[in-house]
Write a protein that holds these residues in place. Structure first.
Motif, short mmCIF file in Angstrom:
data_model
loop_
_atom_site.label_atom_id
_atom_site.label_comp_id
_atom_site.label_asym_id
_atom_site.label_seq_id
_atom_site.Cartn_x
_atom_site.Cartn_y
_atom_site.Cartn_z
N ASP A 234 0.83 -1.21 0.00
CA ASP A 234 0.00 0.00 0.00
C ASP A 234 0.86 1.26 0.00
OD1 ASP A 234 -2.26 -1.52 0.00
OD2 ASP A 234 -2.56 -1.43 2.17
N GLU A 235 2.03 1.19 0.63
CA GLU A 235 2.88 2.38 0.65
C GLU A 235 3.62 2.54 -0.67
OE1 GLU A 235 2.95 0.07 3.00
OE2 GLU A 235 1.87 1.12 4.60
N GLU A 238 0.98 -0.30 -5.13
CA GLU A 238 -0.44 -0.57 -4.99
C GLU A 238 -1.21 0.68 -4.52
OE1 GLU A 238 -3.51 -3.71 -2.79
OE2 GLU A 238 -1.41 -3.58 -2.12
N GLY A 239 -0.62 1.36 -3.55
CA GLY A 239 -1.28 2.58 -3.06
C GLY A 239 -1.37 3.66 -4.11
N ARG A 240 -0.35 3.84 -4.88
CA ARG A 240 -0.35 4.86 -5.92
C ARG A 240 -1.36 4.53 -7.00
NH1 ARG A 240 4.36 7.98 -5.85
NH2 ARG A 240 3.21 9.24 -7.41
N ARG A 242 -4.05 2.70 -6.63
CA ARG A 242 -5.40 2.90 -6.11
C ARG A 242 -5.74 4.41 -6.05
NH1 ARG A 242 -7.75 -1.60 -4.44
NH2 ARG A 242 -6.50 -3.39 -3.93
N ASP A 243 -4.77 5.22 -5.72
CA ASP A 243 -5.00 6.68 -5.74
C ASP A 243 -5.34 7.14 -7.16
OD1 ASP A 243 -4.56 6.88 -3.05
OD2 ASP A 243 -2.46 7.51 -3.23
#
Length: 547
Positions: A234-235, A238-240, A242-243
């Motif tokens: 997520d950090e 994957e997080g980017r 999803r953003d």
């Protein structure tokens, strides 16, 4: 029996063929006529050591051939079989001496060594004379002569001696091995204890090394795998993503469908990214290990390799090496019992040898008494009734032939000290002692041709007549060849040859002539009278021949 002796170009003999027969064969002639040359030639073909050069001057080689009758069961047949030579009714020995000194021998047309000739000669011929060193005068042979007279079978004694030696050698070897093992007992016990504690197993070194390398490799790559997992989480990616999808979703209503395809691609990418993340997580879990385990693996691996270097073996061989050390320790621990067992076996072997040696000693002593009695009876007709012959059986060095030393001794007059046969008797006495001894022993050596070289030297008159009679008795059923200067002895011959010299072509040559009845009278008369033969000498010769 020696049937024929053929001599070619030996010393002063150019051509000579002598046909012999059973009974008493007599050779006479002037001193220096060549009688001893005949014996030299016979000794040469039999392989005896004699004159170095026998070739007649001017000849390229000297050659001697001897033909023997060989009846069934003769001892020579065993020698022939050992040499791989076929035996027949005749045994033909031939030996050549080249002018350059080379000697070549044949037996029944098979080339042989001098050793084979000598082995055969021991079964074919015995030579006796006042200077005899091959037979009765040699004390080293007296024990064998007595054994033959006694008919002793020494095979059990030799076997007992061999068993005793083997038992003694086995005990000595075991004692030496035990001493060597005892000297390193402390080392053995320490080494076995060390190996038992470690208990290395075949293949363990390779397995530990592979485990160690795997754990060391995991430590080096785990950090990179963890970073990769962080980048996918997520950090990270994957997080980017999803953003980005959230921002695009907020703008999609106003984009008139232009963002639908990119958003679908992002959704698929998120699914793939999730699978990648899960795989990396599983890999990271597999790379997890206990650092203490690596330490334990390394400690055991290093201990095994250190012990292998210490003992100079491969790590996989430590187990078998330890077993060998245990065996050596067991030998020490069980050494007392093993030594007792071997010591008992040696004692039993020594007792068996002692018993067999005692049996042989008793048999020799009994045979010595019989031989002494036979000699006493035999010396009477030889005009030596006052002489004493004794066979001494004394303690000797133990060996395969027993524990006895045997010596023939004589005392020529009552009260005189006894001594060895060849040191006490005078020439004439020695001749008669030898003859009497051979008469007593002859039954124990069948098939031999007996040769007496001037054994009657130093005796004359009635004594010479007695010697002749004993030689004739000895020749009954056997073959005896006598070289003699005694007319009394010559008169008893069944066959008579005269040896004489002649000069031909400037060379001195020796010849042998077989004598008929009339010629025997002349020869014996010459031996009685010398150069001038008288009628009285002829009459005396006829009287001797008439017996």
């Amino acid at each position: 029996m020696l049937r024929c002796l053929d001599i070619r170009d030996v010393l002063i003999i150019d051509r000579l063929s002598l046909d012999l027969g059973p009974g008493l064969n007599v050779l006479t002639g002037e001193t220096g006529a060549g009688k001893s040359i005949l014996l030299d030639a016979l000794g040469f073909v039999l392989g005896w050591r004699g004159r170095a050069e026998l070739v007649r001057q001017g000849a390229t080689q000297g050659e001697v051939t001897a033909v023997f009758d060989l009846p069934a069961g003769h001892a020579a047949q065993a020698v022939l079989a050992e040499a791989g030579i076929e035996a027949g009714d005749d045994l033909i020995l031939r030996r050549v001496n080249a002018a350059d000194g080379r000697k070549t021998a044949w037996v029944n047309d098979r080339r042989v060594s001098g050793e084979v000739l000598r082995d055969l000669s021991d079964t074919l011929v015995e030579l006796h004379g006042q200077q005899d060193d091959r037979g009765l005068l040699n004390p080293r042979g007296h024990r064998a002569l007595l054994d033959a007279y006694a008919g002793l079978d020494l095979a059990p004694l030799r076997a007992a001696w061999a068993a005793q030696r083997a038992a003694r050698a086995e005990l000595a070897e075991a004692e030496a091995a035990l001493a060597r093992a005892a000297a390193e007992e402390d080392f053995l016990r320490h080494a076995v204890a060390e190996l038992d504690r470690l208990d290395p197993r075949p293949g363990e070194d390779e397995a530990l090394d592979a485990r160690r390398r795997m754990m060391q490799g995991a430590g080096r790559i785990r950090e990179d795998v963890a970073r990769a997992l962080a980048a996918l989480s997520d950090e990270g990616a994957e997080g980017r993503m999803r953003d980005a999808l959230r921002w695009l979703d907020g703008a999609a209503d106003r984009a008139e469908g232009r963002l639908d395809a990119p958003m679908e691609a992002l959704n698929r990418a998120l699914i793939e990214l999730g699978e990648a993340q899960a795989g990396v997580e599983r890999a990271l879990e597999a790379l997890d290990f206990d650092p203490a385990e690596l330490e334990r693996v390394e400690e055991r691996l290093f201990a095994i390799r250190a012990l292998a270097r210490k003992h100079g073996v491969l790590p996989d061989d430590l187990g078998s090496f330890a077993e060998g050390l245990r065996t050596r320790l067991a030998a020490i621990d069980g050494g007392a019992a093993g030594m007792a067992r071997l010591g008992k076996a040696l004692a039993e072997a020594e007792a068996a040898y002692a018993a067999e040696a005692a049996r042989v000693t008793a048999a020799r002593q009994a045979a010595a008494r019989r031989l002494d009695a036979a000699m006493a009876a035999e010396l009477v007709p030889l005009k030596m009734e006052r002489a004493v012959f004794a066979t001494e059986v004394t303690a000797g060095e133990p060996g395969p032939e027993g524990v006895d030393a045997v010596t023939f001794t004589v005392a020529t007059n009552p009260g005189a000290p006894a001594g060895p046969l060849n040191r006490i008797a005078s020439g004439g006495e020695l001749s008669r002692f030898l003859l009497a001894l051979k008469v007593c022993l002859t039954g124990e050596s069948p098939g031999l041709t007996l040769i007496f070289d001037e054994i009657d030297r130093g005796v004359g008159g009635a004594t010479a007549d007695a010697v002749g009679r004993r030689l004739k008795a000895l020749a009954q059923g056997a073959q005896v060849l006598v070289v003699t200067h005694s007319p009394q002895v010559a008169a008893f011959g069944a066959r008579h040859w005269r040896v004489e010299k002649r000069v031909a072509g400037g060379q001195t040559l020796s010849s042998v002539t077989g004598l008929d009845a009339a010629e025997r009278v002349e020869e014996i008369a010459r031996m009685l009278a010398g150069d001038t033969v008288t009628e009285a000498a002829r009459a005396a010769a006829r009287a001797l021949l008439a017996g």
